[in-house]
Design an enzyme around this catalytic site. Structure first.
Site, PDB file in Angstrom:
ATOM      1  N   HIS A   1       3.007   0.268  -4.718  1.00 14.65           N
ATOM      2  CA  HIS A   1       1.634   0.433  -4.238  1.00 14.65           C
ATOM      3  C   HIS A   1       0.629  -0.183  -5.223  1.00 14.65           C
ATOM      4  O   HIS A   1      -0.265  -0.941  -4.808  1.00 14.65           O
ATOM      5  CB  HIS A   1       1.353   1.932  -4.061  1.00 14.65           C
ATOM      6  N   GLU A   2       0.777   0.129  -6.493  1.00 15.23           N
ATOM      7  CA  GLU A   2      -0.204  -0.371  -7.466  1.00 15.23           C
ATOM      8  C   GLU A   2      -0.091  -1.885  -7.654  1.00 15.23           C
ATOM      9  O   GLU A   2      -1.111  -2.572  -7.745  1.00 15.23           O
ATOM     10  CB  GLU A   2      -0.044   0.367  -8.802  1.00 15.23           C
TER      11      GLU A   2
ATOM     12  N   HIS B   1      -1.888  -3.636  -4.883  1.00 17.60           N
ATOM     13  CA  HIS B   1      -3.336  -3.780  -5.066  1.00 17.60           C
ATOM     14  C   HIS B   1      -3.670  -5.012  -5.915  1.00 17.60           C
ATOM     15  O   HIS B   1      -4.670  -5.691  -5.671  1.00 17.60           O
ATOM     16  CB  HIS B   1      -3.920  -2.538  -5.743  1.00 17.60           C
TER      17      HIS B   1
ATOM     18  N   HIS C   1      -5.628  -0.471   1.148  1.00 22.59           N
ATOM     19  CA  HIS C   1      -4.914   0.653   1.737  1.00 22.59           C
ATOM     20  C   HIS C   1      -4.659   0.374   3.207  1.00 22.59           C
ATOM     21  O   HIS C   1      -5.542  -0.066   3.944  1.00 22.59           O
ATOM     22  CB  HIS C   1      -5.706   1.947   1.555  1.00 22.59           C
ATOM     23  N   CYS C   2      -3.429   0.618   3.615  1.00 23.81           N
ATOM     24  CA  CYS C   2      -2.972   0.284   4.962  1.00 23.81           C
ATOM     25  C   CYS C   2      -3.035   1.538   5.851  1.00 23.81           C
ATOM     26  O   CYS C   2      -2.862   2.658   5.372  1.00 23.81           O
ATOM     27  CB  CYS C   2      -1.536  -0.235   4.871  1.00 23.81           C
TER      28      CYS C   2
ATOM     29  N   CYS D   1       3.750   2.812   5.787  1.00 21.82           N
ATOM     30  CA  CYS D   1       3.687   1.681   4.845  1.00 21.82           C
ATOM     31  C   CYS D   1       3.406   2.200   3.441  1.00 21.82           C
ATOM     32  O   CYS D   1       2.604   3.119   3.244  1.00 21.82           O
ATOM     33  CB  CYS D   1       2.600   0.704   5.277  1.00 21.82           C
TER      34      CYS D   1
ATOM     35  N   CYS E   1       4.760  -2.738   5.260  1.00 20.70           N
ATOM     36  CA  CYS E   1       4.832  -3.043   6.690  1.00 20.70           C
ATOM     37  C   CYS E   1       4.763  -4.564   6.860  1.00 20.70           C
ATOM     38  O   CYS E   1       4.498  -5.309   5.908  1.00 20.70           O
ATOM     39  CB  CYS E   1       3.690  -2.364   7.440  1.00 20.70           C
TER      40      CYS E   1
ATOM     41  N   CYS F   1       1.378  -6.147   5.702  1.00 15.90           N
ATOM     42  CA  CYS F   1       1.164  -6.160   4.254  1.00 15.90           C
ATOM     43  C   CYS F   1       2.087  -7.168   3.573  1.00 15.90           C
ATOM     44  O   CYS F   1       1.700  -7.792   2.570  1.00 15.90           O
ATOM     45  CB  CYS F   1       1.352  -4.760   3.675  1.00 15.90           C
TER      46      CYS F   1
END
Length: 204
Positions: free
Chosen positions: A144-145, A148, A154-155, A160, A179, A182
């Site tokens: 996640h990080e 970014h 943010h999805c 996701c 996903c 993304c």
């Protein structure tokens, strides 16, 4: 149906796109699962670096936590050379000035991100979770990080890994992969980065 675009080629063979850097003492299984997760799920070359001390000027005595934004600035200033992105990992609790705690922090499109394993060990009622569940959370936060830093926002797709997660329950409900949308955005962002001559020749 989404057609997957061909993943951009790494800039030079063996040159890491993402560096994983322990800040202080971090368990070996955490480092390994993060490196394997980033490389296996995002399919980007990863370099696992030797640990360094956590910069003490990032410590917030009044909160007994480290300032995640100060850690990111330190990584940007001192350690982001020789990799396109860098992920600092610490076992210490981290926060930002407006939140009680964060699992991780990154600037959109930035070069550095930071994450903590400190709050990932507990269950929803404070009980310890299994090693498998703990490491699954670690991988999700790492992806996640780093997402970014590649400009992924943010999805809203239910599971996701880029979906926002402010609680352990929200973190557990996500899967540990991107996903389709993304994933396309990630490779578009990487492709743009590789157009930069300094990035393309591996000098940054």
């Amino acid at each position: 149906m989404i057609e997957h675009e061909k993943k951009p080629e790494p800039r030079t063979p063996g040159k890491a796109i993402i560096a994983v850097l322990p800040l202080g003492r971090v368990r070996e299984d955490i480092l390994r699962v993060v490196a394997d997760g980033l490389q296996g799920i995002l399919r980007l070359p990863v370099d696992l670096r030797d640990p360094i001390a956590v910069p003490e000027d990032a410590f917030m005595e009044s909160r007994n936590q480290y300032n995640a934004m100060a850690l990111i600035k330190y990584l940007d200033r001192e350690l982001s050379h020789n990799s396109l992105k860098i992920l600092g990992i610490t076992a210490n609790d981290i926060c930002n000035p407006i939140l009680t705690y964060v699992f991780g922090e990154a600037y959109m499109g930035g070069r550095s991100a930071v994450m903590s394993s400190a709050r990932l060990k507990a269950g929803l009622l404070g009980e310890p979770v299994s090693r498998e569940q703990f490491l699954d959370r670690v991988v999700k936060v790492a992806i996640h990080e780093i997402g970014h830093t590649f400009n992924l926002r943010h999805c809203h797709t239910d599971r996701c890994v880029m979906r926002a997660s402010n609680t352990l329950l929200e973190l557990d409900e996500k899967l540990n992969y991107l996903c389709d949308y993304c994933e396309i955005f990630l490779f578009d962002s990487l492709r743009e980065a590789l157009k930069d001559p300094e990035v393309a020749d591996g000098s940054v």
